[in-house]
Write a protein that holds these residues in place. Structure first.
Motif, PDB file in Angstrom:
ATOM      1  N   ALA A  30      45.743  46.477  39.746  1.00  0.00           N
ATOM      2  CA  ALA A  30      45.211  47.633  40.462  1.00  0.00           C
ATOM      3  C   ALA A  30      43.953  47.196  41.203  1.00  0.00           C
ATOM      4  CB  ALA A  30      44.876  48.752  39.479  1.00  0.00           C
ATOM      5  N   TRP A  31      43.915  47.510  42.499  1.00  0.00           N
ATOM      6  CA  TRP A  31      42.786  47.138  43.341  1.00  0.00           C
ATOM      7  C   TRP A  31      41.952  48.370  43.646  1.00  0.00           C
ATOM      8  CZ3 TRP A  31      41.745  42.169  44.436  1.00  0.00           C
ATOM      9  CH2 TRP A  31      42.772  41.246  44.248  1.00  0.00           C
ATOM     10  N   ALA A  32      40.636  48.199  43.665  1.00  0.00           N
ATOM     11  CA  ALA A  32      39.732  49.294  44.027  1.00  0.00           C
ATOM     12  C   ALA A  32      38.709  48.768  45.028  1.00  0.00           C
ATOM     13  CB  ALA A  32      39.015  49.834  42.799  1.00  0.00           C
ATOM     14  N   ARG A  33      38.487  49.565  46.076  1.00  0.00           N
ATOM     15  CA  ARG A  33      37.444  49.232  47.051  1.00  0.00           C
ATOM     16  C   ARG A  33      36.168  49.897  46.585  1.00  0.00           C
ATOM     17  NH1 ARG A  33      35.346  51.902  50.746  1.00  0.00           N
ATOM     18  NH2 ARG A  33      35.278  51.992  52.808  1.00  0.00           N
ATOM     19  N   VAL A  34      35.238  49.098  46.110  1.00  0.00           N
ATOM     20  CA  VAL A  34      33.971  49.606  45.596  1.00  0.00           C
ATOM     21  C   VAL A  34      33.084  50.046  46.748  1.00  0.00           C
ATOM     22  CG1 VAL A  34      31.914  49.037  44.246  1.00  0.00           C
ATOM     23  CG2 VAL A  34      34.155  48.153  43.559  1.00  0.00           C
ATOM     24  N   GLU A  35      33.048  49.223  47.771  1.00  0.00           N
ATOM     25  CA  GLU A  35      32.331  49.528  49.009  1.00  0.00           C
ATOM     26  C   GLU A  35      32.945  48.668  50.096  1.00  0.00           C
ATOM     27  OE1 GLU A  35      28.410  46.789  49.061  1.00  0.00           O
ATOM     28  OE2 GLU A  35      28.364  48.413  47.600  1.00  0.00           O
ATOM     29  N   ASP A  36      32.560  48.920  51.316  1.00  0.00           N
ATOM     30  CA  ASP A  36      33.119  48.152  52.421  1.00  0.00           C
ATOM     31  C   ASP A  36      32.848  46.665  52.201  1.00  0.00           C
ATOM     32  OD1 ASP A  36      34.445  47.856  54.895  1.00  0.00           O
ATOM     33  OD2 ASP A  36      32.520  47.672  55.916  1.00  0.00           O
ATOM     34  N   HIS A  39      35.980  44.384  46.919  1.00  0.00           N
ATOM     35  CA  HIS A  39      37.121  44.934  46.191  1.00  0.00           C
ATOM     36  C   HIS A  39      37.172  44.298  44.803  1.00  0.00           C
ATOM     37  CE1 HIS A  39      39.287  46.697  49.765  1.00  0.00           C
ATOM     38  NE2 HIS A  39      38.355  45.951  50.343  1.00  0.00           N
ATOM     39  N   VAL A  40      37.585  45.077  43.822  1.00  0.00           N
ATOM     40  CA  VAL A  40      37.734  44.569  42.460  1.00  0.00           C
ATOM     41  C   VAL A  40      39.184  44.750  42.014  1.00  0.00           C
ATOM     42  CG1 VAL A  40      35.337  44.980  41.822  1.00  0.00           C
ATOM     43  CG2 VAL A  40      37.037  46.748  41.397  1.00  0.00           C
ATOM     44  N   ALA A  41      39.593  43.917  41.061  1.00  0.00           N
ATOM     45  CA  ALA A  41      40.961  43.958  40.558  1.00  0.00           C
ATOM     46  C   ALA A  41      40.951  44.069  39.045  1.00  0.00           C
ATOM     47  CB  ALA A  41      41.699  42.685  40.970  1.00  0.00           C
ATOM     48  N   ASN A  42      41.880  44.871  38.528  1.00  0.00           N
ATOM     49  CA  ASN A  42      42.063  44.936  37.078  1.00  0.00           C
ATOM     50  C   ASN A  42      43.535  45.135  36.767  1.00  0.00           C
ATOM     51  OD1 ASN A  42      42.687  47.783  35.964  1.00  0.00           O
ATOM     52  ND2 ASN A  42      41.154  48.172  37.536  1.00  0.00           N
ATOM     53  N   ARG A  43      43.879  44.761  35.561  1.00  0.00           N
ATOM     54  CA  ARG A  43      45.240  44.983  35.077  1.00  0.00           C
ATOM     55  C   ARG A  43      45.136  45.443  33.639  1.00  0.00           C
ATOM     56  NH1 ARG A  43      48.684  40.147  35.966  1.00  0.00           N
ATOM     57  NH2 ARG A  43      47.336  39.263  34.392  1.00  0.00           N
ATOM     58  N   ASP A  44      45.698  46.596  33.376  1.00  0.00           N
ATOM     59  CA  ASP A  44      45.670  47.183  32.033  1.00  0.00           C
ATOM     60  C   ASP A  44      44.243  47.279  31.488  1.00  0.00           C
ATOM     61  OD1 ASP A  44      48.481  47.370  32.042  1.00  0.00           O
ATOM     62  OD2 ASP A  44      48.660  45.317  31.319  1.00  0.00           O
ATOM     63  N   GLY A  45      43.298  47.636  32.344  1.00  0.00           N
ATOM     64  CA  GLY A  45      41.917  47.821  31.929  1.00  0.00           C
ATOM     65  C   GLY A  45      41.111  46.543  31.790  1.00  0.00           C
ATOM     66  N   PHE A  47      39.256  43.440  33.574  1.00  0.00           N
ATOM     67  CA  PHE A  47      38.693  43.017  34.847  1.00  0.00           C
ATOM     68  C   PHE A  47      39.195  41.615  35.177  1.00  0.00           C
ATOM     69  CE2 PHE A  47      35.006  40.922  37.038  1.00  0.00           C
ATOM     70  CZ  PHE A  47      35.173  41.567  38.254  1.00  0.00           C
ATOM     71  N   LEU A  48      39.848  41.455  36.331  1.00  0.00           N
ATOM     72  CA  LEU A  48      40.415  40.168  36.724  1.00  0.00           C
ATOM     73  C   LEU A  48      39.570  39.406  37.721  1.00  0.00           C
ATOM     74  CD1 LEU A  48      44.163  41.136  37.150  1.00  0.00           C
ATOM     75  CD2 LEU A  48      43.019  40.174  35.134  1.00  0.00           C
ATOM     76  N   GLY A  49      38.806  40.124  38.540  1.00  0.00           N
ATOM     77  CA  GLY A  49      37.995  39.446  39.528  1.00  0.00           C
ATOM     78  C   GLY A  49      37.673  40.337  40.701  1.00  0.00           C
ATOM     79  N   TYR A  50      37.093  39.718  41.720  1.00  0.00           N
ATOM     80  CA  TYR A  50      36.680  40.501  42.885  1.00  0.00           C
ATOM     81  C   TYR A  50      36.757  39.682  44.157  1.00  0.00           C
ATOM     82  CZ  TYR A  50      32.124  38.204  42.158  1.00  0.00           C
ATOM     83  OH  TYR A  50      31.116  37.292  41.995  1.00  0.00           O
ATOM     84  N   LEU A  51      36.752  40.398  45.266  1.00  0.00           N
ATOM     85  CA  LEU A  51      36.795  39.819  46.605  1.00  0.00           C
ATOM     86  C   LEU A  51      35.562  40.288  47.353  1.00  0.00           C
ATOM     87  CD1 LEU A  51      40.477  40.830  47.441  1.00  0.00           C
ATOM     88  CD2 LEU A  51      39.694  38.788  46.231  1.00  0.00           C
TER      89      LEU A  51
END
Length: 93
Positions: A30-36, A39-45, A47-51
């Motif tokens: 699951a990807w979430a855009r924190v701000e412009d 982006h952060v990524a997680n799977r099943d709660g 934290f996998l990393g960020y862009l």
């Protein structure tokens, strides 16, 4: 600008584009855009990393421990780098 596959900072992989699309769908990330530009990524709660987008428009890719694992010319490419990084880590475990 070199592609992620030829960038010296990116993990080396050679998968056909169709395989990458299939991996993205099957990843369960699951990807979430924190701000412009962030982006952060997680799977099943977990934290996998960020862009993180750079001023030149490229994306730096970091794992869940803030270790840089690659870069992408665009957002989708950067997402693929993180997905493939985690798939390789899971296969090695």
């Amino acid at each position: 600008m070199p592609s992620v596959a030829t960038s010296p900072l990116a993990p080396r992989y050679s998968r056909p584009a169709g395989d990458i699309v299939a991996a993205r769908r099957a990843s369960g990330i699951a990807w979430a855009r924190v701000e412009d530009g962030f982006h952060v990524a997680n799977r099943d709660g977990v934290f996998l990393g960020y862009l993180d987008r750079e001023a030149d428009g490229t994306w730096l890719v970091f794992d869940g421990r803030s270790t840089r694992v690659g870069r992408g010319a665009g957002l989708r490419e950067a997402m693929d780098v993180l997905i493939i990084h985690h798939q390789r880590a899971e296969q090695a475990a």
